[in-house]
Design a protein around this motif. Structure first.
Motif, PDB file in Angstrom:
ATOM      1  N   GLU A 118      25.198-119.338  12.008  1.00  0.00           N
ATOM      2  CA  GLU A 118      25.511-118.413  13.088  1.00  0.00           C
ATOM      3  C   GLU A 118      26.861-118.801  13.668  1.00  0.00           C
ATOM      4  OE1 GLU A 118      23.739-115.878  15.062  1.00  0.00           O
ATOM      5  OE2 GLU A 118      22.612-115.613  13.214  1.00  0.00           O
ATOM      6  N   HIS A 119      27.720-117.817  13.871  1.00  0.00           N
ATOM      7  CA  HIS A 119      29.036-118.045  14.465  1.00  0.00           C
ATOM      8  C   HIS A 119      29.485-116.740  15.091  1.00  0.00           C
ATOM      9  CE1 HIS A 119      33.180-119.518  14.894  1.00  0.00           C
ATOM     10  NE2 HIS A 119      33.571-118.376  14.365  1.00  0.00           N
ATOM     11  N   TYR A 120      29.674-116.729  16.405  1.00  0.00           N
ATOM     12  CA  TYR A 120      30.065-115.491  17.062  1.00  0.00           C
ATOM     13  C   TYR A 120      30.752-115.809  18.388  1.00  0.00           C
ATOM     14  CZ  TYR A 120      25.539-116.393  19.326  1.00  0.00           C
ATOM     15  OH  TYR A 120      24.487-116.984  19.974  1.00  0.00           O
ATOM     16  N   PRO A 121      31.538-114.869  18.899  1.00  0.00           N
ATOM     17  CA  PRO A 121      32.248-115.110  20.170  1.00  0.00           C
ATOM     18  C   PRO A 121      31.308-115.053  21.365  1.00  0.00           C
ATOM     19  CG  PRO A 121      32.691-112.899  19.356  1.00  0.00           C
ATOM     20  CD  PRO A 121      31.913-113.589  18.283  1.00  0.00           C
ATOM     21  N   VAL A 122      31.614-115.866  22.362  1.00  0.00           N
ATOM     22  CA  VAL A 122      30.868-115.852  23.621  1.00  0.00           C
ATOM     23  C   VAL A 122      31.865-115.905  24.769  1.00  0.00           C
ATOM     24  CG1 VAL A 122      28.789-116.937  22.683  1.00  0.00           C
ATOM     25  CG2 VAL A 122      30.610-118.369  23.634  1.00  0.00           C
ATOM     26  N   THR A 123      31.381-115.558  25.944  1.00  0.00           N
ATOM     27  CA  THR A 123      32.165-115.663  27.164  1.00  0.00           C
ATOM     28  C   THR A 123      31.510-116.687  28.079  1.00  0.00           C
ATOM     29  OG1 THR A 123      32.867-113.348  27.034  1.00  0.00           O
ATOM     30  CG2 THR A 123      33.043-114.430  29.181  1.00  0.00           C
ATOM     31  N   VAL A 124      32.291-117.650  28.548  1.00  0.00           N
ATOM     32  CA  VAL A 124      31.782-118.620  29.513  1.00  0.00           C
ATOM     33  C   VAL A 124      31.908-117.978  30.885  1.00  0.00           C
ATOM     34  CG1 VAL A 124      31.988-120.945  30.467  1.00  0.00           C
ATOM     35  CG2 VAL A 124      32.507-120.534  28.040  1.00  0.00           C
ATOM     36  N   LEU A 125      30.772-117.730  31.535  1.00  0.00           N
ATOM     37  CA  LEU A 125      30.759-116.952  32.761  1.00  0.00           C
ATOM     38  C   LEU A 125      31.124-117.773  33.994  1.00  0.00           C
ATOM     39  CD1 LEU A 125      27.496-114.928  32.074  1.00  0.00           C
ATOM     40  CD2 LEU A 125      29.856-114.159  31.760  1.00  0.00           C
ATOM     41  N   ALA A 126      30.357-118.810  34.274  1.00  0.00           N
ATOM     42  CA  ALA A 126      30.556-119.567  35.506  1.00  0.00           C
ATOM     43  C   ALA A 126      29.747-120.854  35.446  1.00  0.00           C
ATOM     44  CB  ALA A 126      30.119-118.739  36.717  1.00  0.00           C
ATOM     45  N   TYR A 127      30.029-121.744  36.393  1.00  0.00           N
ATOM     46  CA  TYR A 127      29.220-122.942  36.545  1.00  0.00           C
ATOM     47  C   TYR A 127      28.071-122.617  37.488  1.00  0.00           C
ATOM     48  CZ  TYR A 127      27.769-127.691  37.614  1.00  0.00           C
ATOM     49  OH  TYR A 127      27.027-128.827  37.770  1.00  0.00           O
ATOM     50  N   ALA A 128      26.846-122.930  37.054  1.00  0.00           N
ATOM     51  CA  ALA A 128      25.656-122.666  37.870  1.00  0.00           C
ATOM     52  C   ALA A 128      25.177-123.975  38.482  1.00  0.00           C
ATOM     53  CB  ALA A 128      24.561-122.038  37.020  1.00  0.00           C
ATOM     54  N   GLU A 129      25.312-124.109  39.787  1.00  0.00           N
ATOM     55  CA  GLU A 129      24.939-125.348  40.465  1.00  0.00           C
ATOM     56  C   GLU A 129      23.465-125.682  40.251  1.00  0.00           C
ATOM     57  OE1 GLU A 129      26.660-127.530  42.120  1.00  0.00           O
ATOM     58  OE2 GLU A 129      28.593-126.566  42.517  1.00  0.00           O
ATOM     59  N   ASP A 130      22.611-124.667  40.287  1.00  0.00           N
ATOM     60  CA  ASP A 130      21.176-124.927  40.162  1.00  0.00           C
ATOM     61  C   ASP A 130      20.790-125.413  38.775  1.00  0.00           C
ATOM     62  OD1 ASP A 130      21.915-122.361  39.275  1.00  0.00           O
ATOM     63  OD2 ASP A 130      19.845-121.637  39.412  1.00  0.00           O
ATOM     64  N   LEU A 131      21.609-125.082  37.777  1.00  0.00           N
ATOM     65  CA  LEU A 131      21.330-125.509  36.406  1.00  0.00           C
ATOM     66  C   LEU A 131      22.127-126.743  36.017  1.00  0.00           C
ATOM     67  CD1 LEU A 131      21.528-122.007  34.671  1.00  0.00           C
ATOM     68  CD2 LEU A 131      19.455-123.209  35.374  1.00  0.00           C
ATOM     69  N   ALA A 132      23.132-127.087  36.821  1.00  0.00           N
ATOM     70  CA  ALA A 132      24.079-128.154  36.477  1.00  0.00           C
ATOM     71  C   ALA A 132      24.660-127.907  35.093  1.00  0.00           C
ATOM     72  CB  ALA A 132      23.413-129.527  36.549  1.00  0.00           C
ATOM     73  N   ALA A 133      24.991-126.644  34.841  1.00  0.00           N
ATOM     74  CA  ALA A 133      25.488-126.241  33.532  1.00  0.00           C
ATOM     75  C   ALA A 133      26.309-124.966  33.680  1.00  0.00           C
ATOM     76  CB  ALA A 133      24.334-126.005  32.563  1.00  0.00           C
ATOM     77  N   PHE A 134      27.010-124.618  32.606  1.00  0.00           N
ATOM     78  CA  PHE A 134      27.743-123.356  32.560  1.00  0.00           C
ATOM     79  C   PHE A 134      26.881-122.305  31.871  1.00  0.00           C
ATOM     80  CE2 PHE A 134      31.041-126.437  33.205  1.00  0.00           C
ATOM     81  CZ  PHE A 134      31.996-125.790  33.957  1.00  0.00           C
ATOM     82  N   THR A 135      27.056-121.069  32.273  1.00  0.00           N
ATOM     83  CA  THR A 135      26.338-119.984  31.616  1.00  0.00           C
ATOM     84  C   THR A 135      27.289-119.244  30.684  1.00  0.00           C
ATOM     85  OG1 THR A 135      26.790-118.529  33.506  1.00  0.00           O
ATOM     86  CG2 THR A 135      24.660-119.661  33.456  1.00  0.00           C
ATOM     87  N   ILE A 136      26.727-118.757  29.578  1.00  0.00           N
ATOM     88  CA  ILE A 136      27.506-117.987  28.610  1.00  0.00           C
ATOM     89  C   ILE A 136      26.806-116.666  28.339  1.00  0.00           C
ATOM     90  CG2 ILE A 136      28.475-120.020  27.475  1.00  0.00           C
ATOM     91  CD1 ILE A 136      26.443-119.491  25.171  1.00  0.00           C
ATOM     92  N   GLU A 137      27.561-115.736  27.801  1.00  0.00           N
ATOM     93  CA  GLU A 137      27.030-114.440  27.412  1.00  0.00           C
ATOM     94  C   GLU A 137      27.707-114.002  26.118  1.00  0.00           C
ATOM     95  OE1 GLU A 137      25.637-110.886  30.243  1.00  0.00           O
ATOM     96  OE2 GLU A 137      27.801-110.959  29.946  1.00  0.00           O
ATOM     97  N   PRO A 138      26.968-113.490  25.133  1.00  0.00           N
ATOM     98  CA  PRO A 138      25.517-113.332  25.125  1.00  0.00           C
ATOM     99  C   PRO A 138      24.820-114.676  24.974  1.00  0.00           C
ATOM    100  CG  PRO A 138      26.386-112.809  22.959  1.00  0.00           C
ATOM    101  CD  PRO A 138      27.580-113.046  23.843  1.00  0.00           C
TER     102      PRO A 138
END
Length: 202
Positions: A118-138
Motif C-alpha cells: 500500500e502506498h498513497y498520499p495523505v494529508t497531515v491535519l493537526a496535532y491532537a493533544e488528547d491523542l498525543a499524536a498527529f491526525t492524517i486523512e484519509p
C-alpha cells in the motif's frame, strides 16, 4: 501505486508464523532505520513471537524480543533482527520538519494491508493533544500500523492507529520529532545524522 524503491527496500512485514503468508498471520509493518534495527508501532510487538520479512527478501527473520525498546509515552518501539539482507536498506528519518512546512502532495504512507503493498498520499491535519499524536486523512486501514509516513523520501512519522468509527476518516501517527530527543536519536546512533537544529513538529 507503488512506493519508490528507496522506501520499499526499508519496509518490513511482521508475521506471527515464520512460514505462513496467509493474511490472517500478517501482523503489521516496520521500517529499517539502521543496520538490523526496525522502527514500528509498539502495540504490534505484543504479538510475540514475531518474524520480520524485509520487502524484497522472501525470508522471515525472528525478532530478538530481548532487544525491544518501547518509548515510555508513545506507541512506538524499536526492535532488532540478526541480519539485514543485502536487498534491504535503512531509510533516513525526518525529526525536524514542522507539520506546517510539509509540502502539499509530497506526504505518503507506505506499508502493507493484509500483507499487500500500500502506498498513497495523505494529508497531515493537526496535532491532537488528547491523542498525543498527529491526525492524517484519509485514515489508514486496520492492519496498517507501523507503516512509514514519508515526506520527500524520509520518514516523518509512524502509523499508530485508526478510528474504528466508519464515519471518522482520520488516522493517528506519531511524528519522529516526538520521540527523537533522548530516545530515538540514541538508538539510531551514527547510522542517522542528527539535524543541526530541531524545530517543534507542531
Amino acid at each position: 501505486m507503488a512506493a519508490p524503491e528507496s522506501i520499499q527496500r526499508a519496509l518490513v512485514r511482521f508475521w506471527n508464523d515464520p512460514y505462513s503468508r496467509a493474511p490472517g498471520n500478517y501482523v503489521g509493518t516496520g521500517v529499517f532505520i539502521a543496520r538490523r534495527r526496525i522502527l514500528t508501532a509498539a502495540h504490534l510487538l505484543a504479538h510475540q513471537p514475531l518474524w520480520a520479512e524485509p520487502r524484497f527478501s522472501g525470508q522471515a527473520f525472528p525478532l530478538q524480543s530481548d532487544t525491544v525498546r518501547r518509548h515510555p509515552k508513545h506507541d512506538v518501539a524499536v526492535v532488532d533482527i540478526d541480519v539485514i539482507p543485502d536487498d534491504a536498506a535503512a531509510i533516513p528519518l525526518d525529526p525536524s520538519t514542522r507539520r506546517a512546512d510539509l509540502s502539499a502532495g509530497e506526504v505518503t504512507i507506505s506499508g502493507f494491508w493484509e500483507a499487500l503493498d500500500e502506498h498513497y498520499p495523505v494529508t497531515v491535519l493537526a496535532y491532537a493533544e488528547d491523542l498525543a499524536a498527529f491526525t492524517i486523512e484519509p485514515k489508514h486501514p486496520r492492519g496498517h500500523s507501523g507503516s512509514a509516513v514519508c515526506h520527500r523520501g524520509r520518514v516523518w512519522a509512524i502509523a499508530s492507529g485508526h478510528f474504528a468509527d466508519p464515519n471518522v476518516s482520520r488516522g493517528k501517527v506519531i511524528a519522529i520529532q516526538q520521540v527523537w530527543d533522548a530516545w530515538l536519536d540514541a538508538l539510531v546512533g551514527t547510522d542517522q545524522a542528527a539535524p543541526a537544529e530541531l524545530a517543534e513538529a507542531v
